[in-house]
Each structure stands twice: as C-alpha cells, then as structure tokens.
Write a protein that holds these residues in place. Structure first.
Motif, mmCIF file in Angstrom:
data_model
loop_
_atom_site.group_PDB
_atom_site.id
_atom_site.type_symbol
_atom_site.label_atom_id
_atom_site.label_comp_id
_atom_site.label_asym_id
_atom_site.label_seq_id
_atom_site.Cartn_x
_atom_site.Cartn_y
_atom_site.Cartn_z
ATOM 1 N N PHE A 132 -10.628 6.136 1.157
ATOM 2 C CA PHE A 132 -9.217 6.154 0.270
ATOM 3 C C PHE A 132 -8.499 6.444 1.015
ATOM 4 O O PHE A 132 -8.271 7.506 1.034
ATOM 5 C CB PHE A 132 -9.873 6.846 -0.940
ATOM 6 C CG PHE A 132 -8.835 7.000 -2.008
ATOM 7 C CD1 PHE A 132 -8.578 6.561 -2.977
ATOM 8 C CD2 PHE A 132 -7.881 8.072 -1.611
ATOM 9 C CE1 PHE A 132 -7.965 6.226 -4.234
ATOM 10 C CE2 PHE A 132 -6.963 8.055 -2.651
ATOM 11 C CZ PHE A 132 -6.657 7.330 -4.165
ATOM 12 N N ARG A 133 -7.411 5.543 1.223
ATOM 13 C CA ARG A 133 -6.517 6.524 1.269
ATOM 14 C C ARG A 133 -5.107 6.161 0.356
ATOM 15 O O ARG A 133 -5.198 5.286 -0.213
ATOM 16 C CB ARG A 133 -5.727 5.433 2.249
ATOM 17 C CG ARG A 133 -4.404 5.610 3.113
ATOM 18 C CD ARG A 133 -4.464 5.114 4.745
ATOM 19 N NE ARG A 133 -3.720 3.549 3.845
ATOM 20 C CZ ARG A 133 -2.482 3.058 5.162
ATOM 21 N NH1 ARG A 133 -1.731 4.185 4.079
ATOM 22 N NH2 ARG A 133 -2.747 2.207 4.366
ATOM 23 N N ALA A 134 -3.743 6.411 0.616
ATOM 24 C CA ALA A 134 -2.494 6.373 -0.833
ATOM 25 C C ALA A 134 -1.361 6.990 -0.580
ATOM 26 O O ALA A 134 -1.193 7.450 0.430
ATOM 27 C CB ALA A 134 -3.029 6.814 -2.205
ATOM 28 N N ALA A 141 -7.397 13.845 -6.555
ATOM 29 C CA ALA A 141 -7.869 14.983 -4.981
ATOM 30 C C ALA A 141 -7.351 14.902 -3.924
ATOM 31 O O ALA A 141 -6.536 15.698 -3.265
ATOM 32 C CB ALA A 141 -9.460 15.216 -4.668
ATOM 33 N N TYR A 142 -6.253 13.643 -3.537
ATOM 34 C CA TYR A 142 -6.093 13.012 -2.519
ATOM 35 C C TYR A 142 -4.398 14.170 -2.832
ATOM 36 O O TYR A 142 -3.811 14.678 -1.815
ATOM 37 C CB TYR A 142 -5.182 11.823 -2.232
ATOM 38 C CG TYR A 142 -5.335 11.319 -1.578
ATOM 39 C CD1 TYR A 142 -6.209 10.812 -0.563
ATOM 40 C CD2 TYR A 142 -3.861 10.916 -1.289
ATOM 41 C CE1 TYR A 142 -5.753 10.258 1.299
ATOM 42 C CE2 TYR A 142 -3.309 9.947 0.042
ATOM 43 C CZ TYR A 142 -4.357 9.803 1.060
ATOM 44 O OH TYR A 142 -4.485 9.389 2.296
ATOM 45 N N VAL A 143 -3.687 14.358 -3.898
ATOM 46 C CA VAL A 143 -2.206 15.126 -4.456
ATOM 47 C C VAL A 143 -2.907 15.821 -3.643
ATOM 48 O O VAL A 143 -2.062 16.169 -2.951
ATOM 49 C CB VAL A 143 -2.471 14.418 -5.463
ATOM 50 C CG1 VAL A 143 -1.108 15.053 -5.338
ATOM 51 C CG2 VAL A 143 -1.867 12.599 -6.049
ATOM 52 N N LEU A 185 -9.139 9.991 2.889
ATOM 53 C CA LEU A 185 -10.527 10.681 2.041
ATOM 54 C C LEU A 185 -11.467 10.026 2.617
ATOM 55 O O LEU A 185 -11.937 8.543 1.720
ATOM 56 C CB LEU A 185 -9.727 10.729 0.789
ATOM 57 C CG LEU A 185 -10.659 11.619 -0.202
ATOM 58 C CD1 LEU A 185 -10.917 13.098 0.455
ATOM 59 C CD2 LEU A 185 -10.578 12.194 -1.574
ATOM 60 N N SER A 186 -12.682 10.228 2.464
ATOM 61 C CA SER A 186 -13.882 9.405 3.344
ATOM 62 C C SER A 186 -15.292 10.739 2.632
ATOM 63 O O SER A 186 -15.331 11.472 2.574
ATOM 64 C CB SER A 186 -13.705 9.213 5.114
ATOM 65 O OG SER A 186 -14.897 8.570 4.286
#
Length: 346
Positions: free
Chosen positions: A257-259, A237-239, A250-251
C-alpha cells in the motif's frame, strides 16, 4: 494510415440504419429512451453526509453501460456520432464501432445469406440480450462470403449442439463454430465487486482525514480473502505514521500500500483550461500525470463546476465535463495472487 470518413463512419451508420429498420422506429425510440433514462438517473445521484460517513458509495460505482439491453446501448453509441457529438464513452465505443463498420460495409452480401433474418432477430432480442456473440458471427460470415464461399447460418437446436455456419465452395464444405473471448471473465466481475466493497472504506478514510489523496494498492492474495475494512485501516495507519509524506510502502502478506496527497489547485487549473469527462482517461491523466491503459482506476470527484453539452435534451447523456472540483480521491489497484491471474487468464 489515417482513415477517411467513408472508411468506417458511413458503413457504421448503414449498419445502424439496418438494425433500426428491423427493430422498428417506435421500438427503437422506446429502447433508446431507456438508455437515456438510466444515465439521467445516474446524474441525479448525490451522496449525503450519512452515506459518506458509513462508506456507502455504491451508487457512485454504477457501470457506464446498460447491462439489461446491450444492443440498444451499442446502437445509442453509434447514433450519437451523428446526432449527439460529445455523448460518448471511448472505452465502450472503441470496441463497438469496428463491428458496425464491418457489418455496414457488407450489408448487401449479408442480406443474401440464408438464415440472416433469424440472426438479426436474435441480435435485436431484448430478452435474450447477448449481441456480442451474434455480432461476431455476422462478421465471420461476411468474411467467408467476401472470399466467394456460399454461407448459411445454421438454426440453433435445443436438443443438439450445432455449429454456427455452413460454408462451401465447389466440392469443399466446412462447418464453422464461432468462438470469441468474453469482455470479462466471471471471476473478474466478482473481483471488481470485492474491490468496490473495500475501496469505499478507503475513500471514506481519506475524507475523514481531510486529505485528497491517491492510493496504489497491490493485492497479494485474492481480494475476497481480505478484510473489507483493510484499506480504510491501512490509509489511517499510513497517515498516522507519516508515511504519506515520504511515499514509502506499507506492506504485509496481503497487500502493498502506498498513498500520496493530490494537488487540487493544480488539477483545477488543468480542468479550467480543458474541462474533462468524469472518470475518463484524460481526467485521470490530468490528476495523476499518468495513465496506464491496462490499469484499474477508481476516482471520486466532487464537482464545483460542470459544463454540459445540450443539457436540455434528455437524450444527451455522458455529456458532462468537469471544469473544477472541490474534493477528489483516487486509487489504482492490481491483484497479483496466483488465483486471480489464473482465473482471469485467457
């Protein structure tokens, strides 16, 4: 103050020689080879495409320690200082060397203490496999002996709780119970296993997306209460939301979440100049530009060049250094849930 060779290396070697003489050369050779065989087996682990697509990274998380025979692992680390330079794991050996050095520096005093033979037998007992507490007892007994106390190791009894030492000086008599913190709590070990179950899906998602990446994960609830596939889905989802290019977080109520992508070319330039032991603090620093000694890191790297020290000697393990990789994925995680903090608190 810089320590000289004689300050700890020579005493550590004396302790090692004492343990080997009590264990017996033949028995030591057998148990040392068991240590080597374990790590040689890890070297041969490879992941098939099916393993990767199903997120089966279990073998990649094998511990850098011999849980079935701790004292032989400790002895191997000390012996390697003298016989196998380059075979080491600093995070393991740094907590072992001080015990061997202290004990080795006081061998003659220890040998005079009543009950010492039983203690040495206990520490070398492969089936009992609990050397940490006995190493601690030996050091405490030695400190009392150096202060002029008469020290006796008290025999353990199955039907009665007994202190570990009886110490006396003049008319004073004390009974001493030796207590030390374990290396990890049971909860911490369970939490580590829960992380492994979730991180394998994270790394699988990174590979499917064809993005060598690092992820920072903060768990706000106990790991066991989260879905096993949570991190893989979070990365995907982050990508798709393009957050990976702006570094935003992303929380939700379970995680932050972080990348971000990793620069393999820059990483390989560093490895080419100074090959690094896989999963070592130095490798993590070279990859991320930082390293937190208190941090929980997991790194998966596919090497394209490996430099080995004396690879033909089977007793040489932990002796591989990566000079280049063709893929790499990493993550750092932390749990800030009240349950995690409370159960891991000392």
């Amino acid at each position: 103050m810089k320590l000289d060779w004689e300050d700890w290396l020579i005493p550590a070697k004396k302790c090692l020689d004492w343990f080997i003489s009590e264990m017996g050369e033949e028995e030591w050779s057998r148990r040392r080879m068991t240590v080597a065989d374990y790590f040689q087996g890890l070297k041969q682990v490879t992941l098939t495409e099916e393993d990767i697509q199903h997120g089966d990274f279990a073998k990649k998380f094998s511990p850098i320690a011999i849980y079935s025979d701790w004292i032989s692992w400790y002895m191997y680390l000390v012996e390697s200082i003298f016989l196998r330079q380059g075979c080491d794991d600093p995070s393991q050996s740094s907590r072992i060397y001080p015990f061997f050095a202290v004990i080795g520096g006081g061998i003659e005093l220890l040998k005079k203490i009543e009950g010492i033979n039983e203690k040495i037998s206990t520490i070398l007992n492969e089936k009992q496999n609990m050397p940490d507490s006995t190493l601690f007892e030996l050091t405490i007994a030695l400190f009392y002996a150096k202060k002029g106390y008469k020290v006796i190791f008290l025999e353990e009894r199955k039907d009665q709780k007994m202190p570990d030492l009886k110490v006396s000086k003049g008319t004073e008599i004390f009974f001493v119970e030796c207590k030390r913190f374990g290396k990890t709590t049971g909860y911490a070990e369970e939490e580590r296993l829960e992380w492994q179950r979730r991180s394998k899906h994270l790394f699988n998602a990174m590979r499917i997306q064809k993005i060598p990446s690092h992820a920072d994960v903060i768990f706000k609830v106990p790991l066991a209460e989260t879905d096993e596939f949570l991190l893989g889905r979070a990365f995907t989802a982050y990508v798709k939301s393009n957050k990976i290019n702006d570094g935003s977080i992303l929380s939700n109520h379970q995680i932050d979440f972080r990348a971000y992508p990793l620069d393999i070319d820059e990483f390989n330039r560093k490895l080419s100049n100074a090959p690094s032991r896989p999963n070592s603090p130095q490798m993590i620093y070279d990859l991320l530009g930082k390293f937190d000694i208190q941090g929980n890191y997991t790194l998966l790297a596919g090497p394209s060049r490996i430099d080995s020290i004396n690879p033909d000697d089977k007793l040489f393990v932990l002796n591989d250094f990566y000079g280049a990789v063709h893929e790499v994925y990493s993550a750092q995680w932390e749990s800030i849930s009240d349950e995690s903090i409370n159960y891991k608190a000392k």
